[in-house]
Scaffold this motif. Sequence first.
Motif, PDB file in Angstrom:
ATOM      1  N   THR A 140     -38.151  -7.754  12.672  1.00  0.00           N
ATOM      2  CA  THR A 140     -39.042  -8.636  12.935  1.00  0.00           C
ATOM      3  C   THR A 140     -40.121  -8.643  11.766  1.00  0.00           C
ATOM      4  OG1 THR A 140     -40.135  -7.033  14.458  1.00  0.00           O
ATOM      5  CG2 THR A 140     -38.832  -8.471  15.504  1.00  0.00           C
ATOM      6  N   TRP A 159     -38.735 -11.261   9.751  1.00  0.00           N
ATOM      7  CA  TRP A 159     -38.759 -12.501  10.258  1.00  0.00           C
ATOM      8  C   TRP A 159     -39.984 -13.287  10.201  1.00  0.00           C
ATOM      9  CZ3 TRP A 159     -40.977 -13.529  15.237  1.00  0.00           C
ATOM     10  CH2 TRP A 159     -40.571 -15.157  15.621  1.00  0.00           C
ATOM     11  N   VAL A 160     -40.917 -12.327  10.427  1.00  0.00           N
ATOM     12  CA  VAL A 160     -42.467 -12.890  10.195  1.00  0.00           C
ATOM     13  C   VAL A 160     -42.843 -13.323   9.026  1.00  0.00           C
ATOM     14  CG1 VAL A 160     -44.827 -12.267  10.595  1.00  0.00           C
ATOM     15  CG2 VAL A 160     -43.257 -11.741  12.467  1.00  0.00           C
ATOM     16  N   SER A 161     -42.157 -12.408   7.878  1.00  0.00           N
ATOM     17  CA  SER A 161     -42.721 -12.784   6.696  1.00  0.00           C
ATOM     18  C   SER A 161     -42.095 -13.917   6.051  1.00  0.00           C
ATOM     19  CB  SER A 161     -42.230 -11.573   5.752  1.00  0.00           C
ATOM     20  OG  SER A 161     -40.864 -11.595   5.689  1.00  0.00           O
ATOM     21  N   GLN A 174     -42.030 -16.938   7.821  1.00  0.00           N
ATOM     22  CA  GLN A 174     -42.692 -17.748   8.708  1.00  0.00           C
ATOM     23  C   GLN A 174     -43.923 -18.402   7.697  1.00  0.00           C
ATOM     24  OE1 GLN A 174     -40.795 -18.696  11.025  1.00  0.00           O
ATOM     25  NE2 GLN A 174     -39.684 -16.820  10.704  1.00  0.00           N
ATOM     26  N   TRP A 197     -46.894 -19.222   8.781  1.00  0.00           N
ATOM     27  CA  TRP A 197     -47.850 -19.428   9.687  1.00  0.00           C
ATOM     28  C   TRP A 197     -49.130 -18.968   8.993  1.00  0.00           C
ATOM     29  CZ3 TRP A 197     -44.733 -15.395  13.467  1.00  0.00           C
ATOM     30  CH2 TRP A 197     -43.957 -16.353  14.171  1.00  0.00           C
ATOM     31  N   VAL A 217     -49.977 -15.189  12.265  1.00  0.00           N
ATOM     32  CA  VAL A 217     -49.411 -13.839  11.984  1.00  0.00           C
ATOM     33  C   VAL A 217     -49.941 -12.385  12.933  1.00  0.00           C
ATOM     34  CG1 VAL A 217     -48.865 -12.317  10.199  1.00  0.00           C
ATOM     35  CG2 VAL A 217     -48.809 -14.880   9.748  1.00  0.00           C
ATOM     36  N   ALA A 277     -48.867 -12.727  16.363  1.00  0.00           N
ATOM     37  CA  ALA A 277     -47.258 -12.421  16.489  1.00  0.00           C
ATOM     38  C   ALA A 277     -46.981 -10.899  16.326  1.00  0.00           C
ATOM     39  CB  ALA A 277     -46.325 -13.061  15.445  1.00  0.00           C
ATOM     40  N   GLU A 278     -47.489 -10.327  15.260  1.00  0.00           N
ATOM     41  CA  GLU A 278     -47.559  -8.894  15.356  1.00  0.00           C
ATOM     42  C   GLU A 278     -48.068  -8.169  16.185  1.00  0.00           C
ATOM     43  OE1 GLU A 278     -47.564  -8.792  10.196  1.00  0.00           O
ATOM     44  OE2 GLU A 278     -49.502  -8.232  11.501  1.00  0.00           O
ATOM     45  N   TYR A 334     -43.654 -14.979  21.663  1.00  0.00           N
ATOM     46  CA  TYR A 334     -43.426 -14.439  20.294  1.00  0.00           C
ATOM     47  C   TYR A 334     -42.026 -13.531  20.468  1.00  0.00           C
ATOM     48  CZ  TYR A 334     -47.675 -16.266  18.338  1.00  0.00           C
ATOM     49  OH  TYR A 334     -48.583 -17.067  17.480  1.00  0.00           O
ATOM     50  N   ALA A 342     -38.463 -14.494  18.309  1.00  0.00           N
ATOM     51  CA  ALA A 342     -37.883 -13.348  17.662  1.00  0.00           C
ATOM     52  C   ALA A 342     -36.248 -13.317  17.943  1.00  0.00           C
ATOM     53  CB  ALA A 342     -38.585 -12.048  17.566  1.00  0.00           C
TER      54      ALA A 342
END
Length: 377
Positions: free
Chosen positions: A64, A67-69, A71, A73, A78, A81-82, A126, A130
């Motif tokens: 994850t 994956w977030v990195s 986006q 956003w 961010v 989401a985290e 979120y 993911a």
Amino acid sequence: MSSVKQRPNGQWRARYRDSGGKEHARHFELKRDAQRWLDEVTASVVTGMYVDPRAGTALWDDWTAAWVSRQAWAAGTVIAAETALHSVPWRRRAIGQVKPSDVQAWLSAETKRGLAASTMRTRLNYVQMAFRAAVLDKVIPESPAATVKPPRGRRADVAMKILTLEQSAAVLAAAGGFRPFVEVCLFAGLRLGEAAGLQLRDVNFLGRSIQVRRQVQGSSLASTTIVAPKRGSERTVFVPGDLTASLSAHVAAARLTEPDEHLFRTPTGHLFQRNNAGEAWRGIRERVGLAASVTLHTLRHTYASNLIASGCDVVTVQRALGHSQPSITLNTYAHLWPSAEDKTRAATAGLMASIAAPADSPRTQGKKTQVSRASYR
């Protein structure tokens, strides 16, 4: 390439090579079980559902984070989401090992812990995003969160707080130096971050309008950043002359002269953000005697309520509030619009009144004639 062969120990080995050339094998006691497994793998390849058995071994936290990195956003998204992705109990487990029962248990535990239904809906969203991304990347065959439903929140007509005229007047009277900030939230419907991001050039004093071009994000001085508004939220808000006159007096008192100067700052010169603006609002709330559930965002709800009560349609309210779609406005404020029953009654009452007026005229005239004849007798 695939095959099923019997080993010297009597077991049956089914094996195949994936598109990358890696060999995968499993051993079975019976040949039919080996062939069934191989057929299932072949079918998944043909239908595009094939997933490398070793792909789901990545840890949830590691996968994850990557994956977030990827986006595009905003910083606030961010963080949200985290926060959601780190709240799950399977952070150090392989993503392929998470079961639907794990997701449901996490959701139930967080709800029992006292988190609001709206918070849990956001966190589940979120987590589901993911898992869906992992399915698309062929990391897992299906999402274990796909069928999990978020907890139901309170009805909007019960949960939403809206200030009365008396409460609004009391809030303004108790706001002190924070009053101009409160006014743009109450009379222009700006969000906290949007109000904090206003600059002198954003106010058209003669045209009586406010441009929403940026917002302040963060909950501390160190984390404060200025970013673009939420998607679809850049807008022009048309405001009454009394508001621009009040802002003009504020500008003069604060001695603002440069177009890029921020309209609102704390007494120590910092930008307002969730923490210090919230502290200022809590002081007002305590002085007025409002419930703790009345937040600074309540001013925005009050603004929307007034637009609707004044007869504004959905699209007008949507544009004023900066919602990206009319459906968002309806989902939030549908209970404030007159119901179909109310509209039907009002329309029919108007029709009856229109018909009754000319119909009553002859009857009235007839009655007058009778009275007149009686008087001649």
